[in-house]
Design a protein around this motif. Structure first.
Motif, short mmCIF file in Angstrom:
data_model
loop_
_atom_site.label_atom_id
_atom_site.label_comp_id
_atom_site.label_asym_id
_atom_site.label_seq_id
_atom_site.Cartn_x
_atom_site.Cartn_y
_atom_site.Cartn_z
N LEU A 1 -3.37 -15.15 -3.36
CA LEU A 1 -4.62 -15.01 -2.61
C LEU A 1 -5.79 -15.11 -3.57
O LEU A 1 -5.92 -14.30 -4.49
N LEU A 2 -6.64 -16.12 -3.38
CA LEU A 2 -7.80 -16.31 -4.24
C LEU A 2 -9.05 -15.80 -3.53
O LEU A 2 -9.32 -16.17 -2.39
N GLY A 3 -9.80 -14.96 -4.23
CA GLY A 3 -11.03 -14.42 -3.67
C GLY A 3 -11.25 -13.04 -4.24
O GLY A 3 -10.41 -12.57 -5.03
N GLY A 9 -10.98 -6.43 -5.21
CA GLY A 9 -9.56 -6.74 -5.16
C GLY A 9 -8.72 -5.47 -5.24
O GLY A 9 -7.74 -5.31 -4.52
N GLU A 10 -9.14 -4.58 -6.11
CA GLU A 10 -8.44 -3.30 -6.26
C GLU A 10 -8.50 -2.52 -4.94
O GLU A 10 -7.51 -1.95 -4.49
N TYR A 11 -9.67 -2.50 -4.32
CA TYR A 11 -9.80 -1.82 -3.02
C TYR A 11 -8.87 -2.46 -1.98
O TYR A 11 -8.24 -1.77 -1.19
N LEU A 12 -8.81 -3.79 -2.01
CA LEU A 12 -7.98 -4.48 -1.04
C LEU A 12 -6.51 -4.10 -1.20
O LEU A 12 -5.78 -3.95 -0.22
N ARG A 23 5.91 -3.30 3.91
CA ARG A 23 6.45 -3.59 5.24
C ARG A 23 7.22 -4.89 5.32
O ARG A 23 8.15 -5.02 6.11
N THR A 24 6.78 -5.89 4.55
CA THR A 24 7.34 -7.23 4.76
C THR A 24 8.21 -7.69 3.60
O THR A 24 8.92 -8.69 3.72
N GLY A 25 8.09 -7.02 2.46
CA GLY A 25 8.80 -7.50 1.28
C GLY A 25 8.13 -8.71 0.63
O GLY A 25 8.65 -9.28 -0.32
N ILE A 26 6.97 -9.09 1.15
CA ILE A 26 6.27 -10.25 0.57
C ILE A 26 5.27 -9.75 -0.48
O ILE A 26 4.37 -8.97 -0.17
N ALA A 27 5.43 -10.20 -1.72
CA ALA A 27 4.50 -9.79 -2.78
C ALA A 27 3.27 -10.69 -2.76
O ALA A 27 3.36 -11.87 -2.43
N VAL A 28 2.12 -10.09 -3.06
CA VAL A 28 0.87 -10.88 -3.05
C VAL A 28 0.20 -10.81 -4.42
O VAL A 28 -0.08 -9.72 -4.93
N ASP A 29 -0.04 -11.97 -5.01
CA ASP A 29 -0.81 -12.04 -6.25
C ASP A 29 -2.27 -12.24 -5.92
O ASP A 29 -2.60 -13.14 -5.15
N LEU A 30 -3.13 -11.45 -6.56
CA LEU A 30 -4.56 -11.61 -6.31
C LEU A 30 -5.19 -12.35 -7.48
O LEU A 30 -5.04 -11.94 -8.63
N ILE A 31 -5.89 -13.42 -7.18
CA ILE A 31 -6.61 -14.13 -8.24
C ILE A 31 -8.10 -13.88 -8.03
O ILE A 31 -8.67 -14.33 -7.03
N PRO A 32 -8.72 -13.14 -8.95
CA PRO A 32 -10.13 -12.78 -8.75
C PRO A 32 -11.06 -13.98 -8.93
O PRO A 32 -10.71 -14.95 -9.61
N THR A 33 -12.22 -13.91 -8.31
CA THR A 33 -13.23 -14.96 -8.49
C THR A 33 -14.56 -14.34 -8.88
O THR A 33 -14.82 -13.17 -8.60
N VAL A 57 -3.56 -18.66 -0.08
CA VAL A 57 -4.55 -18.09 0.84
C VAL A 57 -5.90 -17.99 0.13
O VAL A 57 -5.95 -17.65 -1.06
N TYR A 58 -6.96 -18.30 0.86
CA TYR A 58 -8.30 -18.27 0.28
C TYR A 58 -9.23 -17.39 1.11
O TYR A 58 -9.19 -17.44 2.35
N LEU A 59 -10.06 -16.64 0.39
CA LEU A 59 -11.15 -15.93 1.06
C LEU A 59 -12.36 -16.85 1.01
O LEU A 59 -12.78 -17.24 -0.09
N ILE A 60 -12.91 -17.21 2.17
CA ILE A 60 -14.04 -18.14 2.12
C ILE A 60 -15.22 -17.67 2.95
O ILE A 60 -15.07 -17.11 4.03
N ASP A 61 -16.38 -17.90 2.40
CA ASP A 61 -17.63 -17.65 3.10
C ASP A 61 -17.62 -18.52 4.37
O ASP A 61 -17.27 -19.71 4.31
N MET A 62 -17.99 -17.95 5.51
CA MET A 62 -17.89 -18.66 6.79
C MET A 62 -18.60 -20.02 6.81
O MET A 62 -18.21 -20.90 7.57
N ILE A 63 -19.62 -20.17 5.98
CA ILE A 63 -20.39 -21.42 6.01
C ILE A 63 -19.61 -22.62 5.45
O ILE A 63 -20.03 -23.75 5.60
N TRP A 64 -18.49 -22.37 4.79
CA TRP A 64 -17.76 -23.48 4.15
C TRP A 64 -16.58 -23.99 4.96
O TRP A 64 -15.79 -24.80 4.48
#
Ligand code: GLC
Length: 393
Positions: A1-3, A9-12, A23-33, A57-64
């Protein structure tokens, strides 16, 4: 997950990712921006153009949404019962298409922050409701604070650097004076008119009088620093930075001669078309944008939800002044930037706009000339008609 910057990111992780993995067993790597919204989208676009299988997965500003659309996966097959509860204008629908390529994570609305203690000290019974009242109160408080030794104190801080944040401020001034909305939703360029010129001339008059000359280099962080360190009476900022304290009040932006206008912003989560884990990624996006996480993030961090039912939640209503504010704004006062209609041209449109507005604010250009130049640029860039041309068709 980039964003997400490192701290968010720590809060997330605490608010959602740890739970998700449990819950899912799916690990998530966070890539900070880092960087501004436009810098981030440039980076994202470079990655996607290479069809990189990660990030997924990307976190994107709605305008993009329009800019990135062709690289994002359709989430429709994965939707659950929450999907219909999002505010439709926040949904990441492909411009001119049918695919749903982003789900909203939180929304931002512009607001006027004010110092309750100073309003009281100088006998103002309520925060300003018009730009004129704001000018008067800002100048009055500024003069008296400085006279009593509060050096470097200013009346009003906002975001005046040449970047996306200035586009939001300028759109609010322009529309509040009835000067059009840059590109109207029907694809008419509406920026070159006397009311828009009047709005920008007025804001230019603030620079060096009620706002510091350096406001022309301010982004969100700079204005927040000035306000939080006690050096400003009023600040325009986003709902997401509100944190309760005894002295800070929050209200809608002041009205011009036409009405009051608040820009809507916010972020979506989207999955890359080239992701090696589409199903897991969609599951993550649905979880993060769903009711449970949005509720927790609102309560803990103050982010405005994008799910309609959460606006009648009494816990949120009681705890969040920004949520009460949004509910109290008159219909039609929250506006979007023209990112849907400009689609992948939006970055160019916004840049042309904030560059010209910045030249007016810094007195390098005369408003009427600058706006007719801007109008020509926007025609070249988008091929859309001006108001005058549209009337002749
Ligand atoms: C906020 C808004 C975003 C906007 C940006 C401008 O982050 O949520 O939509 O583009 O500010 O600086």
């Amino acid at each position: 997950l980039l964003g997400f910057a490192p701290q968010s990111g720590e809060y997330l992780r605490q608010d959602a990712l740890n739970d998700f993995t449990r819950r899912t067993g799916i690990a998530v790597d966070l890539i900070p921006t880092w960087g501004t919204s436009a810098e981030q989208v440039a980076l994202i676009l470079r990655t996607l153009k290479h069809h990189a299988p990660a990030p997924d997965v990307y976190l994107i500003d709605m305008i993009w949404i329009g800019t990135l659309a062709r690289h994002l996966m359709d989430l429709t097959p994965y939707l659950d019962e929450n999907a219909g509860d999002h505010f439709p204008e926040m949904l990441g629908t492909e411009p001119g298409g049918r695919r749903l390529i982003g789900l909203p994570f939180y929304m931002n609305v512009a607001a006027l922050y004010y110092r309750k203690d100073l309003l009281q000290k100088y006998g103002f019974r309520h925060p300003p409701t018009t730009w004129k009242e704001l000018e008067t109160a800002a100048a009055w408080i500024q003069a008296r604070e400085r006279a009593s030794g509060n050096t470097g104190f200013w009346g009003y801080v906002w975001q005046g650097a040449p970047y996306e944040g200035l586009t939001c401020n300028a759109l609010e001034w322009q529309m509040s004076f009835g000067g059009g909305s840059v590109i109207d939703p029907d694809g008419t360029i509406s920026v070159n008119n006397p009311r828009a010129a009047q709005a920008f001339r007025r804001a230019a008059g603030w620079v060096g009088s009620i706002s510091p000359p350096s406001v022309l280099t301010y982004t969100e962080a700079d204005s927040l620093n000035a306000f939080r360190s006690g050096k400003a009476a009023f600040m325009r900022h986003w709902s997401s930075v509100y944190s309760a304290d005894r002295t800070t009040g929050l209200t809608g932006l002041p009205a011009g001669t036409h009405k009051a206008v608040e820009t809507v912003g916010g972020f979506l989560l989207a999955v890359s078309r080239y992701s090696a884990h589409p199903a897991e990624s969609a599951r993550l996006v649905l979880y993060l944008t769903g009711r449970e996480v949005q509720f927790r993030r609102a309560l803990r961090r103050g982010y405005l939800p994008t799910l309609d039912p959460l606006y009648s939640n009494t816990d949120l209503e009681r705890t969040l002044p920004q949520l009460r504010l949004l509910k109290s704004l008159p219909p039609g006062s929250c506006v979007q930037r023209p990112s849907m209609i400009a689609s992948e041209k939006y970055a160019g449109v916004s840049k042309a706009y904030y560059t010209v507005v910045h030249s007016i604010l810094s007195h390098e250009a005369e408003p009427a000339d600058a706006l007719s130049r801007l109008e020509r640029q926007l025609v070249d860039l988008t091929g859309f008609p001006t108001v005058a041309q549209a009337e002749h068709r």
